[in-house]
Design a protein around this motif. Structure first.
Motif, PDB file in Angstrom:
ATOM      1  N   MET A  97       0.841  -1.163  -0.106  1.00  0.00           N
ATOM      2  CA  MET A  97      -0.044   0.062   0.173  1.00  0.00           C
ATOM      3  C   MET A  97       1.073   0.984   0.094  1.00  0.00           C
ATOM      4  N   ILE A  98       0.471   2.092  -0.963  1.00  0.00           N
ATOM      5  CA  ILE A  98       1.556   3.354  -1.017  1.00  0.00           C
ATOM      6  C   ILE A  98       0.652   4.386  -0.221  1.00  0.00           C
ATOM      7  N   THR A  99       1.214   5.010   0.412  1.00  0.00           N
ATOM      8  CA  THR A  99       0.856   6.269   1.252  1.00  0.00           C
ATOM      9  C   THR A  99       1.467   7.437   1.021  1.00  0.00           C
ATOM     10  N   SER A 100       0.748   8.457   0.934  1.00  0.00           N
ATOM     11  CA  SER A 100       1.112   9.865   0.279  1.00  0.00           C
ATOM     12  C   SER A 100       1.307  10.690   1.730  1.00  0.00           C
ATOM     13  N   THR A 101       2.292  11.543   1.577  1.00  0.00           N
ATOM     14  CA  THR A 101       2.694  12.067   2.674  1.00  0.00           C
ATOM     15  C   THR A 101       2.427  13.653   2.474  1.00  0.00           C
ATOM     16  N   PRO A 102       1.842  14.154   3.273  1.00  0.00           N
ATOM     17  CA  PRO A 102       1.222  15.506   3.165  1.00  0.00           C
ATOM     18  C   PRO A 102       2.656  16.444   3.165  1.00  0.00           C
ATOM     19  N   ILE A 103       2.303  17.524   2.086  1.00  0.00           N
ATOM     20  CA  ILE A 103       3.450  18.306   1.831  1.00  0.00           C
ATOM     21  C   ILE A 103       3.676  19.330   3.017  1.00  0.00           C
ATOM     22  N   GLY A 104       2.520  19.992   3.269  1.00  0.00           N
ATOM     23  CA  GLY A 104       2.506  20.885   4.266  1.00  0.00           C
ATOM     24  C   GLY A 104       2.569  22.284   3.844  1.00  0.00           C
ATOM     25  N   ARG A 105       2.389  23.403   4.633  1.00  0.00           N
ATOM     26  CA  ARG A 105       2.231  24.746   4.394  1.00  0.00           C
ATOM     27  C   ARG A 105       3.733  25.085   4.051  1.00  0.00           C
ATOM     28  N   ARG A 106       4.564  24.716   4.709  1.00  0.00           N
ATOM     29  CA  ARG A 106       6.325  25.205   4.160  1.00  0.00           C
ATOM     30  C   ARG A 106       6.558  24.449   2.968  1.00  0.00           C
ATOM     31  N   GLY A 107       6.068  23.204   2.504  1.00  0.00           N
ATOM     32  CA  GLY A 107       6.663  22.729   1.381  1.00  0.00           C
ATOM     33  C   GLY A 107       5.969  23.480   0.174  1.00  0.00           C
ATOM     34  N   ARG A 108       4.330  23.803   0.224  1.00  0.00           N
ATOM     35  CA  ARG A 108       3.550  24.406  -0.619  1.00  0.00           C
ATOM     36  C   ARG A 108       4.174  25.947  -1.069  1.00  0.00           C
ATOM     37  N   LEU A 109       4.721  26.419   0.286  1.00  0.00           N
ATOM     38  CA  LEU A 109       5.260  27.918   0.051  1.00  0.00           C
ATOM     39  C   LEU A 109       6.600  27.590  -0.720  1.00  0.00           C
ATOM     40  N   ALA A 110       7.239  26.870  -0.408  1.00  0.00           N
ATOM     41  CA  ALA A 110       8.545  26.741  -1.276  1.00  0.00           C
ATOM     42  C   ALA A 110       8.443  26.291  -2.635  1.00  0.00           C
ATOM     43  N   MET A 111       7.432  25.510  -2.882  1.00  0.00           N
ATOM     44  CA  MET A 111       7.143  25.184  -4.384  1.00  0.00           C
ATOM     45  C   MET A 111       6.642  26.730  -5.140  1.00  0.00           C
TER      46      MET A 111
END
Length: 70
Positions: free
Chosen positions: A1-15
């Motif tokens: 089973m593949i689980t996705s990890t949440p990117i989070g607020r910091r990750g979205r801001l960095a992107m």
């Protein structure tokens, strides 16, 4: 089973910051090309004219000059 990890607020801001920086760099490069094309209009350059003295057979020359002789 593949689980996705949440990117989070910091990750979205960095992107968003990285994507904005890439768009800004591309826009500035294009602006620079347009600026250089509009401001650098070279004067007429001397060249061999077709059929003039000194042109060897098969030598390259301008097909049609946009310069008027002085």
């Amino acid at each position: 089973m593949i689980t996705s990890t949440p990117i989070g607020r910091r990750g979205r801001l960095a992107m968003w910051i990285i994507a904005s920086a890439i768009v800004l760099v591309v826009a500035m490069a294009n602006w620079h090309l347009v600026y250089v094309a509009m401001t650098s209009q070279p004067e007429c350059v001397s060249h061999l004219k077709l059929g003039s003295n000194g042109t060897a057979s098969g030598a390259f020359s301008a097909a049609k000059s946009s310069c008027t002789p002085k």
